[in-house]
Design a protein around this motif. Structure first.
Motif, PDB file in Angstrom:
ATOM      1  N   THR A  44       0.833  -1.204   0.000  1.00  0.00           N
ATOM      2  CA  THR A  44       0.000   0.000   0.000  1.00  0.00           C
ATOM      3  C   THR A  44       0.866   1.252   0.000  1.00  0.00           C
ATOM      4  OG1 THR A  44      -1.739  -1.170   1.205  1.00  0.00           O
ATOM      5  CG2 THR A  44      -1.821   1.235   1.229  1.00  0.00           C
ATOM      6  N   MET A  45       1.960   1.231   0.768  1.00  0.00           N
ATOM      7  CA  MET A  45       2.873   2.375   0.794  1.00  0.00           C
ATOM      8  C   MET A  45       3.429   2.660  -0.601  1.00  0.00           C
ATOM      9  SD  MET A  45       5.036   1.707   4.293  1.00  0.00           S
ATOM     10  CE  MET A  45       6.192   3.035   3.943  1.00  0.00           C
ATOM     11  N   LEU A  46       3.806   1.611  -1.296  1.00  0.00           N
ATOM     12  CA  LEU A  46       4.357   1.797  -2.642  1.00  0.00           C
ATOM     13  C   LEU A  46       3.309   2.361  -3.593  1.00  0.00           C
ATOM     14  CD1 LEU A  46       6.526  -1.437  -3.072  1.00  0.00           C
ATOM     15  CD2 LEU A  46       7.348   0.916  -2.898  1.00  0.00           C
ATOM     16  N   GLU A  47       2.088   1.865  -3.483  1.00  0.00           N
ATOM     17  CA  GLU A  47       1.029   2.317  -4.391  1.00  0.00           C
ATOM     18  C   GLU A  47       0.679   3.783  -4.166  1.00  0.00           C
ATOM     19  OE1 GLU A  47      -1.350  -1.920  -5.082  1.00  0.00           O
ATOM     20  OE2 GLU A  47      -2.087  -0.478  -3.611  1.00  0.00           O
ATOM     21  N   ILE A  48       0.525   4.170  -2.899  1.00  0.00           N
ATOM     22  CA  ILE A  48       0.122   5.559  -2.666  1.00  0.00           C
ATOM     23  C   ILE A  48       1.296   6.517  -2.896  1.00  0.00           C
ATOM     24  CG2 ILE A  48      -1.753   4.918  -1.130  1.00  0.00           C
ATOM     25  CD1 ILE A  48      -0.131   5.670   1.246  1.00  0.00           C
ATOM     26  N   SER A  49       2.518   6.044  -2.659  1.00  0.00           N
ATOM     27  CA  SER A  49       3.666   6.918  -2.955  1.00  0.00           C
ATOM     28  C   SER A  49       3.811   7.102  -4.460  1.00  0.00           C
ATOM     29  CB  SER A  49       4.953   6.340  -2.368  1.00  0.00           C
ATOM     30  OG  SER A  49       5.337   5.143  -3.024  1.00  0.00           O
ATOM     31  N   GLN A  50       3.514   6.051  -5.225  1.00  0.00           N
ATOM     32  CA  GLN A  50       3.554   6.174  -6.684  1.00  0.00           C
ATOM     33  C   GLN A  50       2.508   7.179  -7.156  1.00  0.00           C
ATOM     34  OE1 GLN A  50       5.633   5.036  -9.006  1.00  0.00           O
ATOM     35  NE2 GLN A  50       4.426   6.119 -10.550  1.00  0.00           N
ATOM     36  N   ALA A  51       1.334   7.116  -6.552  1.00  0.00           N
ATOM     37  CA  ALA A  51       0.283   8.074  -6.915  1.00  0.00           C
ATOM     38  C   ALA A  51       0.713   9.500  -6.587  1.00  0.00           C
ATOM     39  CB  ALA A  51      -1.015   7.726  -6.183  1.00  0.00           C
TER      40      ALA A  51
ATOM     41  N   LYS B 281      -4.733   6.982  -4.333  1.00  0.00           N
ATOM     42  CA  LYS B 281      -4.400   6.320  -5.601  1.00  0.00           C
ATOM     43  C   LYS B 281      -5.211   6.879  -6.771  1.00  0.00           C
ATOM     44  CE  LYS B 281      -4.845   2.101  -3.842  1.00  0.00           C
ATOM     45  NZ  LYS B 281      -4.909   0.613  -3.793  1.00  0.00           N
ATOM     46  N   SER B 282      -6.414   7.357  -6.492  1.00  0.00           N
ATOM     47  CA  SER B 282      -7.264   7.901  -7.560  1.00  0.00           C
ATOM     48  C   SER B 282      -6.960   9.363  -7.869  1.00  0.00           C
ATOM     49  CB  SER B 282      -8.743   7.770  -7.168  1.00  0.00           C
ATOM     50  OG  SER B 282      -9.122   6.422  -7.039  1.00  0.00           O
ATOM     51  N   SER B 283      -6.244  10.028  -6.974  1.00  0.00           N
ATOM     52  CA  SER B 283      -6.026  11.472  -7.123  1.00  0.00           C
ATOM     53  C   SER B 283      -5.368  11.872  -8.441  1.00  0.00           C
ATOM     54  CB  SER B 283      -5.202  11.998  -5.942  1.00  0.00           C
ATOM     55  OG  SER B 283      -5.933  11.897  -4.749  1.00  0.00           O
ATOM     56  N   PRO B 284      -4.322  11.165  -8.919  1.00  0.00           N
ATOM     57  CA  PRO B 284      -3.727  11.594 -10.195  1.00  0.00           C
ATOM     58  C   PRO B 284      -4.721  11.581 -11.350  1.00  0.00           C
ATOM     59  CG  PRO B 284      -2.260  10.078  -9.055  1.00  0.00           C
ATOM     60  CD  PRO B 284      -3.558  10.061  -8.307  1.00  0.00           C
ATOM     61  N   PHE B 285      -5.557  10.538 -11.403  1.00  0.00           N
ATOM     62  CA  PHE B 285      -6.553  10.461 -12.474  1.00  0.00           C
ATOM     63  C   PHE B 285      -7.556  11.604 -12.360  1.00  0.00           C
ATOM     64  CE2 PHE B 285     -10.794   9.114 -13.847  1.00  0.00           C
ATOM     65  CZ  PHE B 285     -10.547   8.804 -15.182  1.00  0.00           C
TER      66      PHE B 285
ATOM     67  N   GLY C 197     -20.454   1.602  -1.173  1.00  0.00           N
ATOM     68  CA  GLY C 197     -20.628   2.613  -2.216  1.00  0.00           C
ATOM     69  C   GLY C 197     -19.556   3.686  -2.136  1.00  0.00           C
ATOM     70  N   GLY C 198     -19.190   4.056  -0.901  1.00  0.00           N
ATOM     71  CA  GLY C 198     -18.149   5.061  -0.720  1.00  0.00           C
ATOM     72  C   GLY C 198     -16.790   4.568  -1.191  1.00  0.00           C
ATOM     73  N   LEU C 199     -16.477   3.303  -0.871  1.00  0.00           N
ATOM     74  CA  LEU C 199     -15.200   2.739  -1.329  1.00  0.00           C
ATOM     75  C   LEU C 199     -15.158   2.686  -2.854  1.00  0.00           C
ATOM     76  CD1 LEU C 199     -14.697  -0.176   1.237  1.00  0.00           C
ATOM     77  CD2 LEU C 199     -13.385   1.943   1.089  1.00  0.00           C
ATOM     78  N   ALA C 200     -16.269   2.290  -3.468  1.00  0.00           N
ATOM     79  CA  ALA C 200     -16.332   2.247  -4.931  1.00  0.00           C
ATOM     80  C   ALA C 200     -16.190   3.651  -5.516  1.00  0.00           C
ATOM     81  CB  ALA C 200     -17.645   1.619  -5.385  1.00  0.00           C
ATOM     82  N   PHE C 201     -16.740   4.637  -4.808  1.00  0.00           N
ATOM     83  CA  PHE C 201     -16.637   6.027  -5.267  1.00  0.00           C
ATOM     84  C   PHE C 201     -15.176   6.445  -5.339  1.00  0.00           C
ATOM     85  CE2 PHE C 201     -16.380  10.569  -4.826  1.00  0.00           C
ATOM     86  CZ  PHE C 201     -17.472  11.063  -5.524  1.00  0.00           C
ATOM     87  N   PHE C 202     -14.421   6.201  -4.268  1.00  0.00           N
ATOM     88  CA  PHE C 202     -13.024   6.639  -4.238  1.00  0.00           C
ATOM     89  C   PHE C 202     -12.136   5.796  -5.149  1.00  0.00           C
ATOM     90  CE2 PHE C 202     -14.314   8.623  -0.140  1.00  0.00           C
ATOM     91  CZ  PHE C 202     -13.989   9.930  -0.492  1.00  0.00           C
ATOM     92  N   LYS C 203     -12.569   4.589  -5.461  1.00  0.00           N
ATOM     93  CA  LYS C 203     -11.839   3.777  -6.441  1.00  0.00           C
ATOM     94  C   LYS C 203     -12.206   4.161  -7.876  1.00  0.00           C
ATOM     95  CE  LYS C 203     -11.506  -0.415  -3.576  1.00  0.00           C
ATOM     96  NZ  LYS C 203     -11.924  -1.838  -3.476  1.00  0.00           N
ATOM     97  N   ILE C 204     -13.189   5.050  -8.004  1.00  0.00           N
ATOM     98  CA  ILE C 204     -13.771   5.443  -9.302  1.00  0.00           C
ATOM     99  C   ILE C 204     -14.277   4.200 -10.031  1.00  0.00           C
ATOM    100  CG2 ILE C 204     -13.510   6.979 -11.296  1.00  0.00           C
ATOM    101  CD1 ILE C 204     -11.043   8.109 -10.112  1.00  0.00           C
ATOM    102  N   GLU C 205     -14.964   3.373  -9.272  1.00  0.00           N
ATOM    103  CA  GLU C 205     -15.587   2.176  -9.840  1.00  0.00           C
ATOM    104  C   GLU C 205     -17.107   2.313  -9.877  1.00  0.00           C
ATOM    105  OE1 GLU C 205     -14.205  -1.082  -7.505  1.00  0.00           O
ATOM    106  OE2 GLU C 205     -12.201  -1.105  -8.423  1.00  0.00           O
ATOM    107  N   SER C 206     -17.604   3.501  -9.573  1.00  0.00           N
ATOM    108  CA  SER C 206     -19.052   3.710  -9.588  1.00  0.00           C
ATOM    109  C   SER C 206     -19.414   4.778 -10.613  1.00  0.00           C
ATOM    110  CB  SER C 206     -19.545   4.142  -8.205  1.00  0.00           C
ATOM    111  OG  SER C 206     -19.108   5.454  -7.899  1.00  0.00           O
TER     112      SER C 206
END
Length: 626
Positions: free
Chosen positions: A254-261, A293-297, A324-333
């Motif tokens: 998770t650290m690697l993913e969010i640091s990449q973002a 993780k969704s912020s760059p997009f 629904g909130g988790l899907a929102f922040f993943k931009i899966e909704s």
């Protein structure tokens, strides 16, 4: 060294006979380097301490050998009173383990130059605390001493104590893992900066919650932290620690993913995004990494202010429905996507393609397709060339996304203007150029110039053939002449446009001039034929004008072409031109303006280009004096 001192040390030599030769050799070498200010008693006490250490166990002579070897260097770092403490600590360690004492002595020169003298005993105790009487604990403790000089480059002594405590706690789970993390510490701590306590706190927490992830955490930290603004690394690590405390798993990943973002964002945004992430922890910890993780997009489509509004809508959704909130922040909704679309001022090609294709077909009265391109042509000739490449056949190329303006209406207008400009090439005959078709506005020069060029080429060919007659046999000459005739036939099969550009020595300059003049003709025709789009057209042209390069910084020829571009943007007042060539600029402007009438054709553009080329090509491409 005084004679009395030499005699005292010489008297001790028989005691060294029971030890291997390296002990005496290093003793004698060290004796010669010890400070002359030492008293006889101090020197004798030092010599006897080494003998005492060597006599402790069968292998203690190795520790004594190292003791003598480093003594001069260590004594140079401290007063003799602290040197005595250092010797006592080494002697006590040797009683427990000669190997541990050897590691202590070997590391001392590097460590003592960085430790305060009062920390000598504490440092020895740290290494001793890691030793539990087993060979694995001995390896860990010895390596702790060996790594201490490098660690002290990045850690204060208090931080070193905390790190040793972490290693001790981890060693209860796995000595191998603890030893690996000790080595990784050298790499990670310089990156952590002033936030080492937070890093060690998180590492210690992981020992209790997921000790198998600790090594991955160190490795991930060494990769993740350099991606994050230095001022925000503490917040980043505290977020990771909060995830651990809230039951998060795979923390290193998770650290690697969010640091990449975060690395994909401007560093100035790190503080804002991490601030929103901290607030999100109080709502739902598992949503925090998804938001980052969704912020760059999201920020590709929204401003940083609009990101906050999207975030608020996500929090509201989260409060009503966790999934629904988790899907929102993943931009899966669909809801998340619709909020982004509503907030965004940009226009995406995919969303407007059907409408724009119908619009272009209506203009051209023919089948027109729109295609997107991510590799835009950057010739800087013509006012839309850096936004989209030229129309090719029946296809109009447009960018994937347009977000030049603050509203969707303005960005959609930009799409319409650029598409209209390109369709105008089809609608108003840019691709229908006929070399032999007469111009409406100019006396035709194309044919006469071509005849002159052909005549000159024939003279050159004839001269070449005459030269060959003197060099080759009759049969060889016939073959060569036959080849020349065939190449002449090939040259005859040219398109009208190729035939036109063959009139010029500098084809690139000719193409630039033709492109600018034709763009000007088309723009004037569009605004005449379609007055409804005129205001948007003028606005886009005006914006393009403001982004043009500084004409004063260009060489003379390029400056004159840039002068033409500005004229084609309908900027007739205040257009700069090189003072040295002001007369040429006036002539060029007069010629270019003649095609800005509805009856002008592409053949008129060609005739105007011939005349302008004659003016510009005569100008040396030199720098313009300020």
């Amino acid at each position: 060294m005084a004679a009395k001192s030499r005699e005292a040390l010489k008297a001790l030599k028989p005691k060294f006979e029971k030890f291997p030769p390296p002990v005496l050799e290093r003793f004698e070498a060290a004796s010669a380097k010890m400070p002359t200010a030492l008293s006889d008693d101090q020197l004798t006490a030092w010599a006897n301490m080494g003998i005492t250490i060597a006599e402790q166990t069968v292998r203690s002579w190795e520790a004594a050998s190292h003791f003598y070897q480093v003594s001069p260097s260590v004594l140079a770092c401290m007063p003799y009173s602290y040197f005595e403490k250092w010797m006592d600590c080494g002697s006590k360690l040797s009683e427990e383990s000669p190997t541990l004492a050897s590691a202590y002595f070997e590391a001392s020169p590097g460590a003592m130059s960085k430790l305060r003298s009062r920390h000598i005993e504490s440092w020895a105790s740290l290494g001793d605390s890691l030793y539990k009487g087993t060979w694995k604990s001995s390896t860990l403790a010895c390596r702790f001493f060996a790594h201490s000089p490098a660690l002290l480059d990045s850690l204060s002594f208090q931080e070193l104590e905390r790190f040793a405590g972490f290693l001790d706690a981890l060693s209860h789970r796995s000595y191998d893992l603890s030893t690996e993390c000790l080595a990784l510490g050298e790499k990670i701590f310089p990156l952590v900066g002033e936030d080492k306590d937070a890093f060690l706190s998180l590492a210690t927490t992981l020992v209790d919650t997921g000790w198998r992830e600790v090594k991955s955490f160190f490795e991930a930290g060494s990769k993740a932290l350099p991606r994050i603004d230095v001022e925000q690394r503490l917040r980043f690590m505290k977020l990771a620690e909060s995830l651990v405390q809230n039951g998060g798993t795979n923390i290193p990943g998770t650290m690697l993913e969010i640091s990449q973002a975060l690395s994909e964002l401007n560093e100035e945004y790190h503080s804002i995004v991490l601030g929103l992430a901290e607030a999100l922890l109080t709502e739902e910890a598992m949503a925090m990494p998804e938001f980052i993780k969704s912020s760059p997009f999201v920020l590709e489509k929204l401003t940083i202010g609009q990101l906050g509004r999207w975030y608020e809508e996500g929090v509201n959704t989260l409060r009503q429905n966790r999934d629904g909130g988790l899907a929102f922040f993943k931009i899966e909704s669909a809801h998340s996507e619709s909020v982004i679309e509503a907030l965004s001022s940009g226009i995406e090609f995919d969303r407007i393609k059907p409408v724009m294709e119908m619009y272009c077909r209506g203009l051209a009265g023919a089948e027109i397709k729109l295609a997107q391109t991510g590799d835009l042509v950057e010739k800087n000739i013509g006012w839309v060339s850096n936004e989209s490449p030229t129309t090719e056949g029946s296809t109009v190329f447009v960018p994937t996304v347009v977000d030049r303006y603050g509203s969707k209406d303005e960005n959609f207008s930009w799409f319409k203007v650029v598409s209209t400009h390109q369709v105008a090439h089809l609608e108003f005959g840019s691709f229908g150029f006929e070399f032999d078709h007469p111009s409406n506005l100019f006396q035709n020069l194309r044919n006469s110039l071509e005849q002159k060029k052909i005549a000159a080429a024939e003279k050159i060919d004839e001269a070449r053939k005459e030269e060959k007659r003197s060099e080759y046999s009759e049969n060889e000459l016939e073959d060569l002449i036959s080849d020349d005739d065939e190449s002449g036939i090939e040259r005859a099969w040219l398109t009208d446009m190729q035939r036109f550009f063959d009139l010029f020595e500098d084809r690139k300059l000719a193409l630039d001039i033709f492109t600018v003049v034709e763009d000007g003709r088309l723009d004037a025709r569009v605004k005449f034929e379609y007055p409804g789009i005129k205001s948007s057209y003028v606005q886009v042209q005006s914006d393009s004008y403001s982004n043009r390069p500084d004409i004063k910084e260009l060489p003379a020829r390029e400056a004159m072409v840039e002068f033409m571009v500005r004229l084609s943007l309908q900027q007739y007042e205040g257009v700069a031109a090189p003072v040295k060539y002001s007369e040429e600029a006036r002539r060029i402007a007069s010629i270019a303006r003649r095609v800005l009438v509805p009856e002008a054709t592409v053949e008129d553009t060609s005739e105007a280009s011939l005349r302008i080329y004659a003016i510009i090509s005569a100008i040396p491409n030199e720098g313009i004096p300020p």
